[in-house]
Design a protein around this motif. Sequence first.
Motif, PDB file in Angstrom:
ATOM      1  N   MET A   1       0.820  -1.197   0.000  1.00 44.43           N
ATOM      2  CA  MET A   1       0.000   0.000   0.000  1.00 44.43           C
ATOM      3  C   MET A   1       0.865   1.263   0.000  1.00 44.43           C
ATOM      4  O   MET A   1       0.535   2.239  -0.629  1.00 44.43           O
ATOM      5  CB  MET A   1      -0.930  -0.001   1.211  1.00 44.43           C
ATOM      6  N   GLU A   2       2.009   1.206   0.699  1.00 40.50           N
ATOM      7  CA  GLU A   2       2.891   2.364   0.720  1.00 40.50           C
ATOM      8  C   GLU A   2       3.456   2.628  -0.674  1.00 40.50           C
ATOM      9  O   GLU A   2       3.538   3.763  -1.114  1.00 40.50           O
ATOM     10  CB  GLU A   2       4.034   2.126   1.715  1.00 40.50           C
ATOM     11  N   SER A   5       0.809   4.207  -2.968  1.00 42.27           N
ATOM     12  CA  SER A   5       0.683   5.641  -2.702  1.00 42.27           C
ATOM     13  C   SER A   5       1.806   6.422  -3.383  1.00 42.27           C
ATOM     14  O   SER A   5       1.579   7.489  -3.971  1.00 42.27           O
ATOM     15  CB  SER A   5       0.702   5.885  -1.194  1.00 42.27           C
ATOM     16  N   ARG A 133      -7.388   4.041   3.452  1.00 44.48           N
ATOM     17  CA  ARG A 133      -7.734   2.622   3.557  1.00 44.48           C
ATOM     18  C   ARG A 133      -6.529   1.763   3.206  1.00 44.48           C
ATOM     19  O   ARG A 133      -5.842   2.008   2.222  1.00 44.48           O
ATOM     20  CB  ARG A 133      -8.897   2.280   2.626  1.00 44.48           C
ATOM     21  N   LYS A 134      -6.300   0.745   3.998  1.00 43.86           N
ATOM     22  CA  LYS A 134      -5.162  -0.146   3.766  1.00 43.86           C
ATOM     23  C   LYS A 134      -5.594  -1.527   3.276  1.00 43.86           C
ATOM     24  O   LYS A 134      -4.769  -2.341   2.901  1.00 43.86           O
ATOM     25  CB  LYS A 134      -4.345  -0.316   5.061  1.00 43.86           C
TER      26      LYS A 134
END
Length: 199
Positions: A1-2, A5, A133-134
């Motif tokens: 997720m990082e 982004s 949201r992850k």
Amino acid sequence: MEYLSIYKRLFSISQAGLQYGQDDFDKQRYQELRELSLQLLEKLGNEPIEVIEELFKNEVGYQTPKVDVRAWIKEKDKILLVEDAKTKEWSLPGGYADIGFSPLENVEKEVWEETGLTVRTNKLKAVFDTNLRKDIPQAFQYYKLVFDCEILEGAFIDNLETSQAAFFSLSNLPKLSEKRTTEKQLHILCKDTKSCYFE
């Protein structure tokens, strides 16, 4: 997720550079940065580059978050949800905000299109940011505006988007369309807060 982004941010920077860059050489570099960010998104999402390019083909100019409007309609202890005609998953009625309409007009229009109900919007109840949201990665960032609404009149009308509308209690929810509406969001919305909730 990082990483997702970061890649989305790279794509956004490349789009801004293509929009506002003056020098042809800089524009070439921003175009290369755009292509590299799409390749990174392809690797992260395990989708062919053609699918990724199709998803982003209309993304031109300066990147901003997309706006999604949803209606919170409660009847006693039950919440109105609609079933997507294709996926058969359920969500709060709503969708993308259209240009030329206010947020209130958008949510009332979406409810009517998906349910046949005429509603009055009372207040903004919550703002959810999909970037926080992850659990489910999404290619774009959305601001989800949820408005408290009340039914004035109407009944479900067949349409292309939804196959049915029904009221559900939190203890007996159908299969939710997690990108549109989550159980966590429904629990947050059930709390009678006097001020708008932000997440």
